[in-house]
Each structure stands twice: as structure tokens, then as C-alpha cells.
Design an enzyme around this catalytic site. Sequence first.
Site, PDB file in Angstrom:
ATOM      1  N   ARG A  65      31.287  80.871  83.036  1.00 31.30           N
ATOM      2  CA  ARG A  65      30.028  81.609  82.271  1.00 31.30           C
ATOM      3  C   ARG A  65      29.104  82.141  82.919  1.00 31.30           C
ATOM      4  O   ARG A  65      28.357  83.202  82.735  1.00 31.30           O
ATOM      5  CB  ARG A  65      29.322  80.266  81.426  1.00 31.30           C
ATOM      6  CG  ARG A  65      29.887  79.750  80.510  1.00 31.30           C
ATOM      7  CD  ARG A  65      28.890  78.560  79.825  1.00 31.30           C
ATOM      8  NE  ARG A  65      28.628  77.241  80.792  1.00 31.30           N
ATOM      9  CZ  ARG A  65      29.309  76.495  80.912  1.00 31.30           C
ATOM     10  NH1 ARG A  65      30.666  76.505  80.182  1.00 31.30           N
ATOM     11  NH2 ARG A  65      29.208  75.560  81.699  1.00 31.30           N
ATOM     12  N   GLY A 113      17.139  63.543  86.313  1.00 35.83           N
ATOM     13  CA  GLY A 113      18.662  62.811  86.396  1.00 35.83           C
ATOM     14  C   GLY A 113      19.369  63.276  85.485  1.00 35.83           C
ATOM     15  O   GLY A 113      20.587  63.046  85.648  1.00 35.83           O
ATOM     16  N   CYS A 167      21.741  58.307  92.560  1.00 32.86           N
ATOM     17  CA  CYS A 167      20.502  58.340  93.226  1.00 32.86           C
ATOM     18  C   CYS A 167      19.751  57.212  93.066  1.00 32.86           C
ATOM     19  O   CYS A 167      18.869  56.936  94.138  1.00 32.86           O
ATOM     20  CB  CYS A 167      19.696  59.377  92.002  1.00 32.86           C
ATOM     21  SG  CYS A 167      20.204  59.298  90.281  1.00 32.86           S
ATOM     22  N   THR A 179      24.129  76.827  89.775  1.00 34.40           N
ATOM     23  CA  THR A 179      23.048  77.280  88.889  1.00 34.40           C
ATOM     24  C   THR A 179      22.253  76.002  88.316  1.00 34.40           C
ATOM     25  O   THR A 179      21.443  76.371  87.479  1.00 34.40           O
ATOM     26  CB  THR A 179      23.726  78.040  87.626  1.00 34.40           C
ATOM     27  OG1 THR A 179      25.029  77.382  87.347  1.00 34.40           O
ATOM     28  CG2 THR A 179      24.340  79.241  88.130  1.00 34.40           C
ATOM     29  N   GLY A 180      22.858  74.877  88.651  1.00 37.87           N
ATOM     30  CA  GLY A 180      22.137  73.640  88.176  1.00 37.87           C
ATOM     31  C   GLY A 180      21.009  73.212  88.843  1.00 37.87           C
ATOM     32  O   GLY A 180      20.586  73.775  89.864  1.00 37.87           O
ATOM     33  N   ASN A 214      14.454  61.946  92.783  1.00 38.35           N
ATOM     34  CA  ASN A 214      15.715  61.621  92.834  1.00 38.35           C
ATOM     35  C   ASN A 214      16.825  63.025  93.005  1.00 38.35           C
ATOM     36  O   ASN A 214      17.837  62.970  93.444  1.00 38.35           O
ATOM     37  CB  ASN A 214      16.270  61.313  91.373  1.00 38.35           C
ATOM     38  CG  ASN A 214      15.643  61.895  90.204  1.00 38.35           C
ATOM     39  OD1 ASN A 214      14.413  62.221  90.189  1.00 38.35           O
ATOM     40  ND2 ASN A 214      16.407  62.719  89.409  1.00 38.35           N
ATOM     41  N   HIS A 253      12.360  59.043  90.734  1.00 43.75           N
ATOM     42  CA  HIS A 253      12.797  57.494  90.031  1.00 43.75           C
ATOM     43  C   HIS A 253      11.957  56.614  90.620  1.00 43.75           C
ATOM     44  O   HIS A 253      11.586  56.596  91.985  1.00 43.75           O
ATOM     45  CB  HIS A 253      14.304  57.309  90.405  1.00 43.75           C
ATOM     46  CG  HIS A 253      15.255  57.928  89.660  1.00 43.75           C
ATOM     47  ND1 HIS A 253      14.886  58.933  88.470  1.00 43.75           N
ATOM     48  CD2 HIS A 253      16.690  58.171  89.704  1.00 43.75           C
ATOM     49  CE1 HIS A 253      15.991  59.549  88.196  1.00 43.75           C
ATOM     50  NE2 HIS A 253      17.144  59.071  88.772  1.00 43.75           N
ATOM     51  N   LYS A 293      26.934  51.181  88.346  1.00 41.82           N
ATOM     52  CA  LYS A 293      26.979  51.858  89.683  1.00 41.82           C
ATOM     53  C   LYS A 293      26.185  51.194  90.845  1.00 41.82           C
ATOM     54  O   LYS A 293      26.424  51.225  91.660  1.00 41.82           O
ATOM     55  CB  LYS A 293      26.375  53.170  89.463  1.00 41.82           C
ATOM     56  CG  LYS A 293      27.420  54.301  88.594  1.00 41.82           C
ATOM     57  CD  LYS A 293      26.822  55.661  88.135  1.00 41.82           C
ATOM     58  CE  LYS A 293      27.447  56.369  87.022  1.00 41.82           C
ATOM     59  NZ  LYS A 293      26.777  57.584  86.783  1.00 41.82           N
TER      60      LYS A 293
HETATM   61  P1  A2P Z   1      26.872  76.712  84.680  1.00 45.94           P
HETATM   62  O1  A2P Z   1      25.507  77.000  84.672  1.00 45.94           O
HETATM   63  O2  A2P Z   1      27.944  77.860  84.809  1.00 45.94           O
HETATM   64  O3  A2P Z   1      27.251  75.983  83.435  1.00 45.94           O
HETATM   65  P2  A2P Z   1      23.051  70.707  85.282  1.00 45.94           P
HETATM   66  O4  A2P Z   1      23.581  69.272  86.030  1.00 45.94           O
HETATM   67  O5  A2P Z   1      21.717  71.175  85.836  1.00 45.94           O
HETATM   68  O6  A2P Z   1      23.367  70.902  84.213  1.00 45.94           O
HETATM   69  O7  A2P Z   1      24.015  71.910  86.113  1.00 45.94           O
HETATM   70  C1  A2P Z   1      25.698  71.633  86.263  1.00 45.94           C
HETATM   71  C2  A2P Z   1      26.126  72.692  87.142  1.00 45.94           C
HETATM   72  O8  A2P Z   1      27.547  72.493  87.175  1.00 45.94           O
HETATM   73  C3  A2P Z   1      25.891  74.045  86.791  1.00 45.94           C
HETATM   74  O9  A2P Z   1      25.793  75.123  87.877  1.00 45.94           O
HETATM   75  C4  A2P Z   1      27.045  74.399  86.121  1.00 45.94           C
HETATM   76  O10 A2P Z   1      27.441  76.092  85.852  1.00 45.94           O
HETATM   77  C5  A2P Z   1      27.988  73.825  86.874  1.00 45.94           C
HETATM   78  N1  A2P Z   1      29.530  73.455  86.254  1.00 45.94           N
HETATM   79  C6  A2P Z   1      29.494  72.980  84.953  1.00 45.94           C
HETATM   80  N2  A2P Z   1      30.737  73.105  84.550  1.00 45.94           N
HETATM   81  C7  A2P Z   1      31.544  73.590  85.541  1.00 45.94           C
HETATM   82  C8  A2P Z   1      33.039  74.102  86.080  1.00 45.94           C
HETATM   83  N3  A2P Z   1      34.133  73.676  85.038  1.00 45.94           N
HETATM   84  N4  A2P Z   1      33.203  74.758  87.151  1.00 45.94           N
HETATM   85  C9  A2P Z   1      32.170  75.153  87.886  1.00 45.94           C
HETATM   86  N5  A2P Z   1      30.782  74.652  87.679  1.00 45.94           N
HETATM   87  C10 A2P Z   1      30.731  74.063  86.722  1.00 45.94           C
END
Ligand code: A2P
Length: 332
Positions: free
Chosen positions: A37, A157, A126, A9-10, A315, A242, A213
Site C-alpha cells: 500500500r 502502544g 515495552c 510508515t508506522g 514506550n 507507560h 509477556k
Molecule cells: P503500511 O503503512 O503500508 O500499512 P502501526 O503499528 O503504527 O500501525 O504501523 C505498522 C507498520 O507496519 C506500518 O509501517 C505498516 O505499513 C507496516 N506493515 C504492515 N503490514 C506490512 C507488511 N505486510 N509488509 C511490510 N510492512 C507492513
Amino acid sequence: MKIAVVGATGLVGTKMLEVLAERDFPVTELIPVASERSAGKKVLFRGKEYTVVTPQRAIELKPQVALFSAGAGTSDEWAPKFAAAGCRVVDNSSRWRMEQGIKLIVPEVNGNTLTDSDMIIANPNCSTIQMVVALNLLHTNFKLRRIIVSTYQSVTGSGIKGINQLTNERAANFQADTKGETSSSAYPYQIDMNLIPQIDLFLENGYTKEEMKMVNETKKIMGDESIAVSATTVRVPVVGGHSESVNAEFEKPFELKDILRILKESPGVVLSDEKSETPYPMPLFAQNRDEVFVGRVRRDLSCENAINMWVVSDNLRKGAATNAVQIAELFL
Ligand code: A2P
């Protein structure tokens, strides 16, 4: 292949889904994974809806490959559990990159070092990826002695939070109608109409984690501890990708025409010049592309055997999602 995308979802996870579809990766079953969530939410892949599950549920579904982009904490906890269940993990976080015995892979540079026994494979930072793609064949030919790099890094990023902060500030500054989705900040200062010479936390030596890094990952990927690297990393109010000003000093003398020829022949590199779409690379034009764009290549007039060049890449694509999918393609 049954493939899990952890962090689906990120921002990077969404890109991973896009890249898997675009490159026709043979996905027999997709398992989108996010935090508690988001469990039960739907994500779209190749026109079909898939339900988001938790990492624990994903392991029970027995994926063969998992692409992780959910932060270092999630990778720390879950990557070993996926690997123990027989699933190969390509991890985009910083958690496993410098761990001994874990490979840090940029396919164009050291993809040939992967073996069947590698279960957790780290995807580099990246900024490092685009730099080593540009420098790899030049290093092979002229042997890098020292790199001085300054970065101009996109807010993408910092995930969705980075985009939201820029969008909100821009809306407020220009009194536009559109507003970002949340008001939580990704940065300690305003980023719109500004730049911030700090990416990630400061270390005791005065450098930031992002800068170190670039220093450490470059040596590991290129398999050469003798390459000296000095980095300054800066966040700028840009979305497309970037950019980097790279000064590279070589041990062997060279002709500039040979540098240009080698860059043209380098896999994954596009050399921009007067004949290109734009005379030099810019992040706006690199957005949604997989290549590393190189331009402004010139001899450093102040140092023997050194060049300056300008390196731009998206990136989220080559710097993250595309590189991870390319690593997964090596398993095929
Ligand atoms: P969620 O949408 O449920 O918070 P970004 O870097 O764009 O913020 O995205 C971070 C990604 O990592 C999202 O999909 C987020 O899900 C996921 N994430 C964050 N914490 C966890 C966790 N403890 N277990 C699995 N996925 C996670």
C-alpha cells in the site's frame, strides 16, 4: 551501515528514524520498508526524502541491518528471509521473543550476551523493558524473588489506531474542532474518560497475552527462571508513555538508602524525588525521553524485603525504537 526500517510508515518505525538520526547512527543508506500500500511513498530522514519499498525489494537492496516494527505476521514471514540474505534483524514484534536460540535483549541488562552469530535479535515488550531496566541492578544486589506489577499503558502502544481512537473520542466528548484521521477502533470499548483492563487477547489461564509477556520475557532477559512475576496490564487514555506500579520482593535484606543509591547508579534510570523537575515521574514528562524514570520508592510495610516503586518511560522510545537502535549499535 546500510539499514532498512521495516514498518517505516508506522508509529514505532517513524520513531526509529528519529532515533537513528538523533543518535548519529552511521547510516550510509536508508531503506524505508512498508506494505505494498505504501510502496512509492516518501519518508524524510535527516532532511532527505527516501522512497518506501516492499520487503522483497528491500532484500534485493542488501541491507546490513533491518529494524522491524511491522507486526508479528510480517516478522514471521520476512525476518528469516532478511537473515538468510545476511542481514541482521532487530525485531520489535512478539514473534521471535520466546523462540529458543533467539536472544531477547535490553542492552543495559543482557547486551553482553550478543554474539556474531545472532542474526535475528528480539526487542522485548515495552512494559517489560522499562521494568527490567529499573530492577536489573537491584536484582544483582539483592536477588529478586517476586514481582507484582500493574501497568497504566499509553494508547501509543496500539500504533496510530490507538491515538486516532482517543483523539476521535475526545473530540466527540468535548465537541472540539479537531478530529482524528480515521474512525477505526483500536479497542473494544471507549478509551477516553475510561480505562480498559485488557491488553491483547485473553489466554485460557485468565491472563492476557500482554501480562504473560511480562512474566515470560522478564525471566528470559534476566536469565533467571526462578523470578516469580504476576502482572495486570491496563490501557489508559494517556499518550506520553507507560507507567507501572512495581512491587518487588528480594531474597536478601536491604536498607532503603542502598536501594535509592543503586537506582541512581543504574544505567538508563533517572530517580525522581523532591529535588527533580517533578517529585515523581509522570508520562507527560517522560514523552520523547529515552530514560526510565523511577519514583515513589518506599519499603513495602506488609512484606519483609520488599519495595514499591513507580516506573515511567516513553514506550515508543526506550520501550521500542531506542532499545532497537541501541541493539543495532552493539553490532557496530
Ligand atoms: P503500511 O503503512 O503500508 O500499512 P502501526 O503499528 O503504527 O500501525 O504501523 C505498522 C507498520 O507496519 C506500518 O509501517 C505498516 O505499513 C507496516 N506493515 C504492515 N503490514 C506490512 C507488511 N505486510 N509488509 C511490510 N510492512 C507492513
